[in-house]
Design an enzyme around this catalytic site. Sequence first.
Site, PDB file in Angstrom:
ATOM      1  N   GLY A  37       9.442  -0.485   5.123  1.00 42.81           N
ATOM      2  CA  GLY A  37       9.594   0.588   4.150  1.00 42.81           C
ATOM      3  C   GLY A  37       8.449   1.573   4.109  1.00 42.81           C
ATOM      4  N   LYS A  80       0.849  -1.207   0.000  1.00 36.96           N
ATOM      5  CA  LYS A  80       0.000   0.000   0.000  1.00 36.96           C
ATOM      6  C   LYS A  80       0.875   1.242   0.000  1.00 36.96           C
ATOM      7  CE  LYS A  80       0.720   1.657   4.339  1.00 36.96           C
ATOM      8  NZ  LYS A  80       1.409   2.891   4.603  1.00 36.96           N
ATOM      9  N   ASP A  84      -3.287  -1.273   9.240  1.00 39.80           N
ATOM     10  CA  ASP A  84      -3.527  -1.279   7.792  1.00 39.80           C
ATOM     11  C   ASP A  84      -3.742  -2.676   7.213  1.00 39.80           C
ATOM     12  OD1 ASP A  84      -0.839  -1.707   8.169  1.00 39.80           O
ATOM     13  OD2 ASP A  84      -0.255   0.262   7.417  1.00 39.80           O
TER      14      ASP A  84
HETATM   15  O1  C5P Z   1      -1.356  -0.854  13.944  1.00 34.11           O
HETATM   16  P1  C5P Z   1       0.059  -1.228  13.783  1.00 34.11           P
HETATM   17  O2  C5P Z   1       0.462  -2.379  14.689  1.00 34.11           O
HETATM   18  O3  C5P Z   1       0.465  -1.476  12.385  1.00 34.11           O
HETATM   19  O4  C5P Z   1       0.911   0.017  14.273  1.00 34.11           O
HETATM   20  C1  C5P Z   1       2.287  -0.066  14.519  1.00 34.11           C
HETATM   21  C2  C5P Z   1       2.688   1.101  15.395  1.00 34.11           C
HETATM   22  O5  C5P Z   1       2.572   2.330  14.665  1.00 34.11           O
HETATM   23  C3  C5P Z   1       1.828   1.302  16.625  1.00 34.11           C
HETATM   24  O6  C5P Z   1       2.299   0.540  17.705  1.00 34.11           O
HETATM   25  C4  C5P Z   1       1.965   2.787  16.896  1.00 34.11           C
HETATM   26  O7  C5P Z   1       3.195   3.062  17.525  1.00 34.11           O
HETATM   27  C5  C5P Z   1       2.057   3.364  15.496  1.00 34.11           C
HETATM   28  N1  C5P Z   1       0.753   3.828  14.977  1.00 34.11           N
HETATM   29  C6  C5P Z   1       0.178   4.971  15.486  1.00 34.11           C
HETATM   30  N2  C5P Z   1      -1.019   5.411  15.018  1.00 34.11           N
HETATM   31  C7  C5P Z   1      -1.659   4.742  14.040  1.00 34.11           C
HETATM   32  C8  C5P Z   1      -1.098   3.563  13.482  1.00 34.11           C
HETATM   33  C9  C5P Z   1       0.106   3.139  13.975  1.00 34.11           C
HETATM   34  O8  C5P Z   1       0.747   5.604  16.387  1.00 34.11           O
HETATM   35  N3  C5P Z   1      -2.829   5.194  13.586  1.00 34.11           N
END
Ligand code: C5P
Length: 303
Positions: free
Chosen positions: A104, A13, A143
């Site tokens: 990335g 994405k 995502d």
């Molecule tokens: O949701 P995901 O596990 O992919 O997110 C990885 C990290 O990215 C989270 O632990 C957080 O630190 C950050 N994040 C965030 N706000 C979001 C998505 C991700 O702060 N909306």
Amino acid sequence: MTRPGIVVRAPAKINLHLGVGGPREDGFHPLVTVYQAVSLYDDLAASDGDDWSVSVTTADYIHPAAVPATGDNIVDRAGAALAALHGRERTGAITIDKAIPIAGGMAGGSADAAAALVALDRIWRLDTSDDDLLRLAADLGSDVPFALIGGTALGTGRGELVEPVLDEGSWWWVVVPSPRGLSTPEVFGHFDRMFPAAGEPAPADDLLDAVATRDPAVLARALHNDLQPAALDLRPDLAAVIERGEAAGALKGMISGSGPTVLLLCAHRIQAQVVAGALAVAGHEVVLVANGPVAGAHVVEYA
Ligand code: C5P
């Protein structure tokens, strides 16, 4: 015993618009984003068996050392979550063929999780509803739901609430991965330090209007990434990549998501190939050309 298997393909994405607000109480950041799935894919092969195993092979431009160790990666967690929902054992042999740049800003891990949900649902013959799959996906990562639906979509919440957007354009991108990854939490943390007064995330209306024109020059002016200043502050070398791509003819360069991959929007396929060639001549070892939108995680083969 060899059992019938399946291959599921899931796309990378990019974020055409990434509006980021100040952190919520749970630490996540409220987002208004427009995702687009582009033609870089991880393929996940799965067949059922008595045990559980996950192995990874990588495209020649991905350093195998960059692949997270197996044991508790997002695919293991996807398998555990789907098995738990249906009260069954987690079984199967999974092989992931990675072509999406790692760490990335292109959601390669999320693509693998989405592919695992689709593949295991089929080989375990579960017929999980779309709502349940999207809910499991959201628990796995912000995502992952988008990796299931693909195309172009508006994302809200922490990015996990997705709504398809009509996108009749055909957009061409040059993708320049970086030899060193960037950690997403680190980039969000740096955003907080740089913008302590961030309020609501910027709306995506201009971007959505631009997509509807199907005109790359209009889209180029509407591209927006609130994480770009933080990513560039952490990795100042990336600004030169953007400049070089624009000097070679790209309409607009930007950081992909939390970076460090650089994206260069081009007017058409030929221009993308010219820009990619110029960057290769300038010494970039890995330069990819991709188009979007493409489909979300889907079955490509029954083996
Ligand atoms: O949701 P995901 O596990 O992919 O997110 C990885 C990290 O990215 C989270 O632990 C957080 O630190 C950050 N994040 C965030 N706000 C979001 C998505 C991700 O702060 N909306």
